[in-house]
Write a protein that holds these residues in place. Structure first.
Motif, PDB file in Angstrom:
ATOM      1  N   HIS A 106       0.919  -1.255  -0.091  1.00  9.23           N
ATOM      2  CA  HIS A 106      -0.211  -0.013  -0.170  1.00  9.23           C
ATOM      3  C   HIS A 106       0.893   1.376   0.041  1.00  9.23           C
ATOM      4  O   HIS A 106       0.452   2.294  -0.650  1.00  9.23           O
ATOM      5  CB  HIS A 106      -1.046  -0.069   1.147  1.00  9.23           C
ATOM      6  CG  HIS A 106      -1.808  -1.109   1.310  1.00  9.23           C
ATOM      7  ND1 HIS A 106      -2.415  -1.564   0.154  1.00  9.23           N
ATOM      8  CD2 HIS A 106      -2.018  -1.989   2.136  1.00  9.23           C
ATOM      9  CE1 HIS A 106      -3.332  -2.560   0.350  1.00  9.23           C
ATOM     10  NE2 HIS A 106      -3.400  -2.922   1.860  1.00  9.23           N
ATOM     11  N   VAL A 107       2.101   1.223   0.902  1.00  9.90           N
ATOM     12  CA  VAL A 107       2.618   2.266   0.798  1.00  9.90           C
ATOM     13  C   VAL A 107       3.318   2.739  -0.450  1.00  9.90           C
ATOM     14  O   VAL A 107       3.728   3.684  -1.238  1.00  9.90           O
ATOM     15  CB  VAL A 107       4.088   2.028   1.684  1.00  9.90           C
ATOM     16  CG1 VAL A 107       5.121   3.237   1.691  1.00  9.90           C
ATOM     17  CG2 VAL A 107       3.378   1.978   3.252  1.00  9.90           C
ATOM     18  N   GLN A 108       3.888   1.460  -1.270  1.00 11.67           N
ATOM     19  CA  GLN A 108       4.599   1.681  -2.636  1.00 11.67           C
ATOM     20  C   GLN A 108       3.379   2.108  -3.432  1.00 11.67           C
ATOM     21  O   GLN A 108       3.830   2.969  -4.415  1.00 11.67           O
ATOM     22  CB  GLN A 108       4.867   0.094  -3.312  1.00 11.67           C
ATOM     23  CG  GLN A 108       5.488   0.154  -4.578  1.00 11.67           C
ATOM     24  CD  GLN A 108       5.651  -1.163  -4.862  1.00 11.67           C
ATOM     25  OE1 GLN A 108       4.942  -2.249  -4.921  1.00 11.67           O
ATOM     26  NE2 GLN A 108       6.707  -1.464  -5.557  1.00 11.67           N
ATOM     27  N   THR A 109       2.060   1.671  -3.597  1.00 13.93           N
ATOM     28  CA  THR A 109       1.175   2.129  -4.360  1.00 13.93           C
ATOM     29  C   THR A 109       0.941   3.493  -4.230  1.00 13.93           C
ATOM     30  O   THR A 109       0.908   4.494  -5.281  1.00 13.93           O
ATOM     31  CB  THR A 109      -0.182   1.298  -4.216  1.00 13.93           C
ATOM     32  OG1 THR A 109       0.181  -0.019  -4.542  1.00 13.93           O
ATOM     33  CG2 THR A 109      -1.208   1.974  -5.404  1.00 13.93           C
ATOM     34  N   ALA A 110       0.672   4.034  -2.979  1.00 10.14           N
ATOM     35  CA  ALA A 110       0.507   5.411  -2.843  1.00 10.14           C
ATOM     36  C   ALA A 110       1.754   6.272  -3.382  1.00 10.14           C
ATOM     37  O   ALA A 110       1.588   7.431  -3.995  1.00 10.14           O
ATOM     38  CB  ALA A 110       0.494   5.836  -1.092  1.00 10.14           C
ATOM     39  N   LEU A 111       3.059   5.922  -3.219  1.00  8.38           N
ATOM     40  CA  LEU A 111       3.820   6.836  -3.477  1.00  8.38           C
ATOM     41  C   LEU A 111       4.131   6.856  -5.169  1.00  8.38           C
ATOM     42  O   LEU A 111       4.404   7.823  -5.737  1.00  8.38           O
ATOM     43  CB  LEU A 111       5.182   6.228  -2.889  1.00  8.38           C
ATOM     44  CG  LEU A 111       5.443   6.672  -1.416  1.00  8.38           C
ATOM     45  CD1 LEU A 111       6.914   5.815  -0.796  1.00  8.38           C
ATOM     46  CD2 LEU A 111       5.621   7.959  -1.138  1.00  8.38           C
ATOM     47  N   SER A 112       3.890   5.670  -5.648  1.00  7.84           N
ATOM     48  CA  SER A 112       3.923   5.646  -7.205  1.00  7.84           C
ATOM     49  C   SER A 112       2.845   6.322  -7.815  1.00  7.84           C
ATOM     50  O   SER A 112       3.123   7.130  -8.685  1.00  7.84           O
ATOM     51  CB  SER A 112       4.008   4.039  -7.535  1.00  7.84           C
ATOM     52  OG  SER A 112       2.769   3.534  -7.209  1.00  7.84           O
ATOM     53  N   THR A 113       1.650   6.256  -7.286  1.00  8.86           N
ATOM     54  CA  THR A 113       0.656   6.985  -7.665  1.00  8.86           C
ATOM     55  C   THR A 113       0.734   8.481  -7.570  1.00  8.86           C
ATOM     56  O   THR A 113       0.618   9.364  -8.516  1.00  8.86           O
ATOM     57  CB  THR A 113      -0.604   6.789  -6.970  1.00  8.86           C
ATOM     58  OG1 THR A 113      -1.086   5.223  -7.144  1.00  8.86           O
ATOM     59  CG2 THR A 113      -2.115   7.309  -7.984  1.00  8.86           C
ATOM     60  N   ALA A 114       1.434   9.010  -6.357  1.00  3.30           N
ATOM     61  CA  ALA A 114       1.812  10.484  -6.040  1.00  3.30           C
ATOM     62  C   ALA A 114       2.650  10.769  -7.220  1.00  3.30           C
ATOM     63  O   ALA A 114       2.647  11.981  -7.701  1.00  3.30           O
ATOM     64  CB  ALA A 114       2.085  10.553  -4.914  1.00  3.30           C
ATOM     65  N   GLY A 115       3.681   9.804  -7.578  1.00  5.90           N
ATOM     66  CA  GLY A 115       4.826  10.289  -8.401  1.00  5.90           C
ATOM     67  C   GLY A 115       4.174  10.501  -9.884  1.00  5.90           C
ATOM     68  O   GLY A 115       4.652  11.271 -10.408  1.00  5.90           O
TER      69      GLY A 115
END
Length: 581
Positions: A323-332
């Motif tokens: 979930h952390v990875q998805t949030a950071l990649s989507t924000a990126g």
């Protein structure tokens, strides 16, 4: 309601407290309307443990013999009627109280269970908290929509502050004023609000300083199975991109989920109606899925089997880091649309109160150096979470230990803080935010002395007079006495965007939070103290240059020990800082 009605036993003597990182202690346990107070006097020294009842997530009680102190000072078994109350807190701490007397134990447990679950907001502790250094006459909050607009000069040409939501007629979860295109009048905004779920029509939350492109957030359009249209909504989005040829819609659902939403009245922006917008789907989990992930992670961190395979398996099954990875990649992705492609972007999921705010906040941290200062970060949280209507009262009603059936709980704000911690770890000089501050915010969101995280939206805070009768947490954190531990002593501002790495090996478990009550994390506190001593002790720029050389000289792969030896040769006093890369 009077609190004394729920307190059958106000205090008990000869109680033994067992808590993380501390030896067992014996003293007096008191129950008040809002706190558990444990007082102990040993060797002529008095100390207290004060626990906000709102911080208690679950209690477990058992009637049995308990361990206490013998006359010789050692722990032994004592006989007689007694009980044990295990208190599991929302900040993941677990406390155990061994209470003499079965009736007293049951009375205390009943009082804790009742007073920790008060549903009436006006009876919660922030309405009674009156610290001597704060006044209710002080300004509540850091910034308003009008102040944000006046400080962002890039908005003045094409955007305006609208009072269409004065009285919360258009949207109950928006503030009274919002920023919208100048070409769209308030009558059109009212029609668009009826076309968006919960009335959350597209509003501006960020404007890029160099290219003038904006991030707009909203909820999903209510197209339904009949594929209803709203000309005003299409006109508003066209006014957002103005003369540019394209804009991006970041839909935080999979295309399948967006299609299914039509069956329940929701939907998405069709290509035929929004010809100049390109829709990108990036699925982000929320609600029950995210809550269960937190529960599984906390269970893994509480496992004392010391089995590596078991630990890694539980950590992977929790999917928290995913979930952390998805949030950071989507924000990126959102930041890339605005920063690199030079396009405006609309971001939304279903309701627009959870994942939408998470992604927009992280994207602004990536792009905007003003948001990476201490005051800028707290202002960002206030604007994107408190004012924008994240339902803290519902999402943070329970943490990971509760035995109650989860309804609307979801650790979205905790996920944000974890993502910010990942940014701080990857860019240790770029954010003026300390881990201590992130831990404080994580605790305050679930149980606080302040009124900042009370209620679900601005309308509820207004009706309950939260801003008149409670103190603002963000204001308190910016006081001179608090700034030292809130800020990052190594902070060096940069105008560049910070692009986080989302490779699995680049992300780590936030041990400072999830393992904060284990002995293994004690060195983190000592490291923070060492860093602050360093900041106060050194004055020469040569020390700073040496430290930068240590951080960035990858060719020599200088270790902490060799760096320490270098400084010793130069007869320099310096504190070694354990860095996480």
């Amino acid at each position: 309601m009077e609190f004394y009605e729920f307190i059958k036993t106000a205090n008990v003597e000869d109680v033994v407290l067992r808590q993380p990182l501390q030896p067992p202690s014996r003293g007096t346990l008191c129950v008040t309307g809002h706190h558990l107070l444990f007082s102990v006097r040993e060797d002529g020294n008095a100390r207290q443990v004060l626990l906000l009842l709102r911080n208690i997530d679950a209690t477990e009680k058992s009637v049995e013999n308990f361990s206490g102190y013998s006359s010789c000072g050692c722990v032994c078994r004592m006989t007689g009627s007694s009980g044990t109350i295990t208190v599991k807190c929302k900040d993941l701490r677990v406390l155990q109280f061994d209470i003499p007397g079965m009736e007293q134990c049951l009375n205390i447990a009943h009082s804790i269970e009742t007073l920790s679950c008060l549903s009436c907001v006006s009876e919660m502790y922030p309405f009674f908290y009156r610290p001597p250094h704060l006044s209710l006459q002080d300004k509540w909050g850091l910034s308003s929509t009008e102040e944000f607009y006046s400080q962002t000069k890039e908005l003045h040409d094409r955007w305006r502050v609208s009072s269409v939501n004065r009285g919360y007629a258009a949207c109950p979860s928006y503030p009274a004023t919002v920023i919208v295109p100048k070409d769209v009048d308030d009558d059109m905004l009212m029609k668009v609000a009826k076309f968006r779920q919960g009335g959350r029509f597209p509003v501006v939350c960020y404007c890029h300083r160099k290219n003038g492109r904006v991030i707009v957030r909203s909820s999903q359009p209510l197209t339904g199975a009949n594929r209803k249209r709203c000309q005003e909504d299409a006109f508003l989005l066209q006014a957002v991109i103005d003369g540019s040829d394209k804009g991006y819609i970041i839909d935080l659902r999979s295309s399948q989920q967006a299609q299914q939403a039509r069956m329940t009245g929701g939907g998405f922006e069709s290509k035929s109606c929004y010809t100049n917008w390109k829709r990108l789907h990036r699925q982000m989990e929320r609600g029950k899925v995210l809550q269960e992930s937190l529960v599984k992670l906390v269970e893994a961190c509480s496992d004392e089997s010391h089995n590596m395979d078991r630990w890694l398996s539980k950590l992977e099954n929790s999917r928290w880091l995913s979930h952390v990875q998805t949030a950071l990649s989507t924000a990126g992705l959102l930041a890339e649309c605005v920063e690199r492609d030079g396009r405006s972007a609309l971001v939304h999921g279903s309701e627009g109160t959870d994942s939408t705010l998470l992604v927009s906040t992280l994207a602004q941290l990536i792009m905007d150096p003003r948001c990476r200062t201490l005051e800028g970060f707290l202002t960002l949280l206030e604007r994107e979470w408190v004012q924008a209507g994240h339902p803290f009262q519902q999402r943070c009603a329970h943490s990971a230990h509760s035995h109650a059936r989860f309804q609307q709980e979801s650790p979205v704000f905790l996920l944000l803080l974890d993502c910010v911690w990942q940014l701080c770890r990857q860019f240790p000089l770029a954010l003026d935010v300390s881990e201590t501050l992130l831990l404080r915010l994580a605790t305050e969101a679930y149980a606080s002395d302040f009124g900042t995280f009370l209620c679900n939206n601005d309308q509820e805070r207004c009706s309950l007079e939260v801003k008149e009768k409670t103190h603002c947490l963000f204001r308190a954190l910016l006081r001179r006495e608090e700034r030292e531990w809130c800020s990052n002593p190594l902070f060096e501002p940069t105008e560049l965007a910070i692009w986080p790495s989302v490779y699995p090996q680049s992300l780590q478990l936030w041990t400072g939070f999830f393992l904060r009550w284990t002995r293994e994390t004690q060195h983190l506190v000592e490291a923070q103290q060492g860093i602050r001593k360093m900041r106060r002790s050194y004055h020469g720029q040569c020390h700073r240059l040496l430290f930068y050389k240590f951080l960035y000289d990858k060719k020599k792969h200088c270790s902490v020990l060799s760096f320490h030896r270098t400084l010793c040769k130069k007869k320099t006093t310096f504190h070694i800082i354990p860095m996480c890369w």
